[in-house]
Design an enzyme around this catalytic site. Sequence first.
Site, PDB file in Angstrom:
ATOM      1  N   SER A  32       0.788  -1.225   0.000  1.00 20.70           N
ATOM      2  CA  SER A  32       0.000   0.000   0.000  1.00 20.70           C
ATOM      3  C   SER A  32       0.820   1.276   0.000  1.00 20.70           C
ATOM      4  O   SER A  32       0.288   2.324  -0.302  1.00 20.70           O
ATOM      5  CB  SER A  32      -0.940   0.010   1.224  1.00 20.70           C
ATOM      6  N   SER A  33       2.074   1.242   0.354  1.00 21.16           N
ATOM      7  CA  SER A  33       2.843   2.479   0.430  1.00 21.16           C
ATOM      8  C   SER A  33       4.323   2.167   0.298  1.00 21.16           C
ATOM      9  O   SER A  33       4.763   1.033   0.460  1.00 21.16           O
ATOM     10  CB  SER A  33       2.579   3.212   1.755  1.00 21.16           C
TER      11      SER A  33
END
Length: 721
Positions: A32-33
């Site tokens: 996600s990041s």
Amino acid sequence: MSLDRYRPWGGSQEKIRPEHRDRGAVVYVRQSSRQQVLEHSESTRLQYALTERAAALGWARSRIVVIDDDLGVSAATADARAGFARLVTEVTMGRVGIVLGIEMSRLARTGRDWHQLLELCSLSGVLLADPDGVYDPGFYNDRLLLGLKGTMSEAELYLIRQRMLSGKLAKAERGELAIPLPIGYVRRPSGEVVLDPDEQAQHVVRLVFGTFARLGTLNAVLRYLVEHQVQLPVRAHSGPAKGEIQWRRPNRETLQIMLHNPVYAGYYAYGRRQVEPRKKIPGRPGTGRVVKGSDEWLVLLPGRMPAYITPGQYEANVARMAANRQTASAPGAPRDGPALLSGLLRCGRCGGHRMPVRYHDGKGSAHGYVCVFYQVNYGTGGPCQHIAGPALDAYVTGQVLAAVAPAALEVSMAAAAQAEAERAMLDRLWRQRLERARYAADRARRQYQLAEPENRLVVRQLEKEWEAALAEAGRLEADYQRFTEQQPKTLTAAERAAIQALAGDLPRVWNAPSTTQADRKELLRILIEDITVTVAGTSELVDVAITWAGGQQTAGQAVRPVARLDQLSYYPALLARVTELAGAGRTNQQIAGVLNAEGFRPPKRTSRFTGQQVRTLISRRGIRSQRKGRPAVLTGLAPGQWSVPGLSAELGMPTASIYNWIYRGWITARHAPGTRNWIITADEEQMRQLRERRARPPGFYSRARWEPPEQETSQTQGTQP
């Protein structure tokens, strides 16, 4: 990491056919990041292992594509599912033969996306593979197993999330969960929350709350801070200057957050903003948050934080901001409009509903208070009652000034003390700013002196910073000098004497040009909770019940202007008095003077009766007065002399026209000795001219002024007296 121990990889070779190897392979890892990539490297290692496994299953390395879902994409943007969308596109286009993942149930975020992917893979003939085996969605058994895995994974994620939230809430209920701190607070390494150690930061926070308690509105506080060049201390949460104070200009949103935050009153509060699922926007995890009332907060623990204000002050601030909203249930913030009682009036006829202001002209100078509750909400009837604004404003103002008059001296001394306290706070803030500027200049000097003189690349920059710090300190010292000259720390003897003198003449202070309408409304709202008004029938009398701050009530009657004389409560007595005076032979002007002396007042527009108003009343009511001194027909006149009634009868015209001709000079006339009667002199030639003038049509002479001069001359030649 090796995946050789996962034996089912090799047991599924029969499901992989040549047509699958003719297409590409996709290695899908959901991250996600970038922080997840940097701090949680296990996914990266598994990604490399999956790539090696795809090559071992027969796919050329050039045909293997790695898709990182959401890698480097902010979760708050609309592209939060870019990786999964790319995977779906590749499957739909038929360019993929197999999709490899760490765990099949983690390919999608929701059950809907998971079953959509299964359907597309079944239609496109795409295989799915994880360390447990290879799955063909076209086979019923594999499809059933994949569906169960997706359902279990979704339930597992829900349970994990709930357990984490329960643990977080339990920690918050103990007051141990770290919450974001507002301006004026810092957290020590031990986790303890304390007031900001910077003295100036504490002083500014107290100044904000003290100013709001005095001024009462956010906009007024913002204007005050901007006027006195006050900046807010904000601790940097990230970056190279993390934890250091940054002085930023004030803004409305920051002030509103400060005044609504219960931390300043010593409360530990958690759950003030909660997620409303129906308001969430897909792809934006930060949306859907709504602010809840204090009765819906998840945790509220008093006395757990160091406080700047008391809980009572916090509740008063919140109530004041709620009352400042312009809604049907709140009076709204005081404004500079002419209606002093806006937001305070309630109707005594229909159950105490609020009476709004209605302006009668576009300029807002003429106003009234009207109750339209049933007309607006039920569409029935007209206004419940309507009261002219200036009359009611004047009555309530008189009541307020009479109520505060006994405490005027005490109020004046309190005002003087408040003014001195405000000046002292500003003076202290200026001295703190000067101290900070001098420290910055001294620090820049020491940095410059510690640098090696030969290193000119560094010394030149340090020299510029030192000069800038000295200039800033000099500017602040000059500004502080001007401030102390304009506003000394303590009031002078003349200022104290002026305040005490004004205390003895409150009406002059109230009506002074320097006192704004907003100031007057602010004072009224401090002293008065609400005012209930009821008009007595259709008369000019208004029953006024004032509920003062503290609950005490006083009742009285105000007088409003009405449209007609017959609406006045004393109309029968007025009519009888006029009839009596007219019968006594008084003139209209004399009757008006008697009425004014006896306290009778007209219905509107003026505060005193005039002769014309009395004449209109006598005419409409059929009152006949025997007035003395009326011009009469004179007797014993010589030939060629006429009285006004005599000439009127001779020419057959009204006596008013005769008087008009006399005033215009068309008739030669003089007063009879000792009387007001006119004696007119007219020989035969003058009488002929007057008869010709009488025979001309109405408006002849007024129209003649606008005609050409030669035409006018030809028409009027030989006709002028």
